[in-house]
Enzyme design. Structure first.
Site, mmCIF file in Angstrom:
data_model
loop_
_atom_site.group_PDB
_atom_site.id
_atom_site.type_symbol
_atom_site.label_atom_id
_atom_site.label_comp_id
_atom_site.label_asym_id
_atom_site.label_seq_id
_atom_site.Cartn_x
_atom_site.Cartn_y
_atom_site.Cartn_z
ATOM 1 N N ASN A 1 2.333 -5.337 -3.234
ATOM 2 C CA ASN A 1 0.648 -5.758 -3.043
ATOM 3 C C ASN A 1 0.061 -4.355 -2.653
ATOM 4 O OD1 ASN A 1 -1.069 -7.748 -2.255
ATOM 5 N ND2 ASN A 1 -1.063 -6.974 -0.011
ATOM 6 N N ASP B 1 -11.977 -10.272 -1.242
ATOM 7 C CA ASP B 1 -13.495 -10.658 -0.563
ATOM 8 C C ASP B 1 -14.281 -9.407 -1.468
ATOM 9 O OD1 ASP B 1 -12.583 -7.888 0.581
ATOM 10 O OD2 ASP B 1 -12.147 -8.736 2.537
ATOM 11 N N HIS C 1 -10.167 -6.204 -2.610
ATOM 12 C CA HIS C 1 -11.192 -5.921 -1.866
ATOM 13 C C HIS C 1 -12.213 -5.227 -2.364
ATOM 14 C CE1 HIS C 1 -8.904 -7.356 1.732
ATOM 15 N NE2 HIS C 1 -8.142 -6.404 1.364
ATOM 16 N N GLU D 1 0.878 -1.199 -0.054
ATOM 17 C CA GLU D 1 -0.212 0.085 -0.042
ATOM 18 C C GLU D 1 1.090 1.266 -0.123
ATOM 19 O OE1 GLU D 1 -2.636 -0.470 3.140
ATOM 20 O OE2 GLU D 1 -3.831 -1.821 2.517
ATOM 21 N N GLU E 1 -5.892 -10.878 -1.393
ATOM 22 C CA GLU E 1 -6.906 -10.430 -0.352
ATOM 23 C C GLU E 1 -8.388 -10.413 -0.612
ATOM 24 O OE1 GLU E 1 -5.548 -7.283 2.059
ATOM 25 O OE2 GLU E 1 -3.438 -7.872 1.799
HETATM 26 C C1 XIL Z 1 -6.535 -6.449 8.054
HETATM 27 C C2 XIL Z 1 -7.063 -7.540 9.086
HETATM 28 O O1 XIL Z 1 -7.848 -8.316 8.222
HETATM 29 C C3 XIL Z 1 -7.356 -7.161 10.296
HETATM 30 O O2 XIL Z 1 -7.624 -8.095 11.092
HETATM 31 C C4 XIL Z 1 -6.763 -5.916 10.889
HETATM 32 O O3 XIL Z 1 -7.404 -5.480 11.910
HETATM 33 C C5 XIL Z 1 -6.240 -4.726 9.877
HETATM 34 O O4 XIL Z 1 -5.638 -5.245 8.795
HETATM 35 N N1 XIL Z 1 -5.021 -4.404 3.364
HETATM 36 C C6 XIL Z 1 -4.115 -5.466 3.976
HETATM 37 C C7 XIL Z 1 -4.572 -6.364 5.130
HETATM 38 O O5 XIL Z 1 -3.011 -5.544 3.480
HETATM 39 O O6 XIL Z 1 -3.348 -6.584 5.817
HETATM 40 C C8 XIL Z 1 -5.338 -5.971 5.977
HETATM 41 O O7 XIL Z 1 -5.809 -6.903 7.051
HETATM 42 C C9 XIL Z 1 -6.684 -5.570 5.097
HETATM 43 C C10 XIL Z 1 -6.513 -4.422 4.125
#
Ligand code: XIL
Length: 300
Positions: free
Chosen positions: A169, A237, A206, A127, A235
């Site tokens: 990432n 969802d 996401h 990020e 990641e």
């Molecule tokens: C999130 C986790 O799922 C949570 O449990 C935590 O509180 C915050 O981080 N991008 C990422 C992940 O790269 O590491 C994040 O994970 C979600 C967004």
């Protein structure tokens, strides 16, 4: 095939999930995770605050619990994440400049060194770019150490474990039309042209109403792959849990040989960082397969 992992393996890919160490005692959770997934990411336990809570003092207890559970069950592990503006321990949040740069390098050496030879791919930098139309780097203490912090992180990680794939990432780099996507694309192209060691791009993916799945996702995956890097969906969802959107994501990955695997960000809706009401994952809170699960399995 009858599981996500087996179906993905038939295509030469993996299917993964994020795992939380605190849930390894939940047998419904571990039963599903063990059956369906063959790549594991620690949801929080390999992050900077977890692994180096005090400067120079590393703690791998929860990271190792997840690593050992994964390997004992025949799964590979993605490492997440080494350099990030978020979930920094308090001591690192206070650092700037040369001191922070040295701390970042020391952190990468400590964590990658601990897991040397054991990790399929590291999210080396997470990020680092701004949202919006600028295409700029995100302002952070790491960015303020100098624009070269990202390549220094990658070179450090490569030296610490030459066998791990090294990924950049990010989120909101899945829509090909967005300035952030183009900015990351240009960085990866530059790294490849100058020999900065980078092997993969992680599309967090996401998806929600502000950042919806866009059909140009496939173009994004193809374009990054054409630079000579793997692409991993790291990641996934989808708020609302649309089965057809899940199927589109899978089909887009399968369309590109260098899209090497898909990870969903949790097992059941009740495990999701978005809360169960987001209905964003493949299993409901009782561990039942959702329509999205069937859509993914049928698409694989
Ligand atoms: C999130 C986790 O799922 C949570 O449990 C935590 O509180 C915050 O981080 N991008 C990422 C992940 O790269 O590491 C994040 O994970 C979600 C967004």
């Amino acid at each position: 095939e009858s599981t996500l992992a087996a179906a993905a393996e038939q295509t030469g890919r993996y299917f993964g999930t994020a795992i939380a160490a605190g849930k390894l005692g939940d047998s419904q959770y571990t039963t599903i995770a063990n059956r369906e997934f063959n790549m594991i990411t620690a949801e929080n336990e390999m992050k900077i605050d977890a692994t180096e809570p005090n400067r120079g003092q590393f703690n791998f207890s929860n990271g190792d619990r997840i690593y050992n559970w994964a390997v004992q069950n025949g799964k590979r592990v993605r490492g997440h994440t080494l350099a990030w503006h978020n979930q920094q321990p308090y001591w690192m949040q206070q650092l700037e400049g040369y001191d922070l740069r040295q701390a970042m390098i020391n952190h990468i050496n400590g964590v990658v060194g601990h897991y040397k030879g054991k990790i399929y791919a590291w999210d080396v930098v997470n990020e680092a770019f701004d949202d919006g139309n600028s295409g700029a780097r995100r302002n952070s203490n790491l960015q303020r150490t100098g624009n070269d912090w990202i390549e220094v992180a990658f070179r450090t990680a490569r030296a610490a474990d030459p066998d791990a794939k090294l990924c950049y990432n990010d989120y909101n780099i899945d829509n090909w039309n967005w300035a952030k996507t183009q900015a990351v694309y240009n960085m990866v192209r530059d790294f490849k042209s100058r020999g900065v060691p980078i092997d993969c791009v992680g599309l967090q993916s996401h998806f929600n109403s502000n950042s919806p799945y866009n059909p140009n996702y496939r173009t994004t995956i193809q374009s990054f792959a054409a630079l000579g890097v793997d692409v991993q969906i790291t990641e996934l969802d989808i708020q609302g849990g649309s089965a057809s959107t899940y199927a589109s994501v899978v089909n887009d990955c399968l369309a590109v040989p260098r899209c090497t695997g898909i990870t969903v960000w949790g097992v059941r809706d009740t495990d999701s960082w978005l809360g169960s009401q987001a209905s964003a994952l493949l299993f409901d809170g009782n561990g039942n397969k959702k329509a999205a699960y069937t859509a993914v399995l049928n698409a694989l």
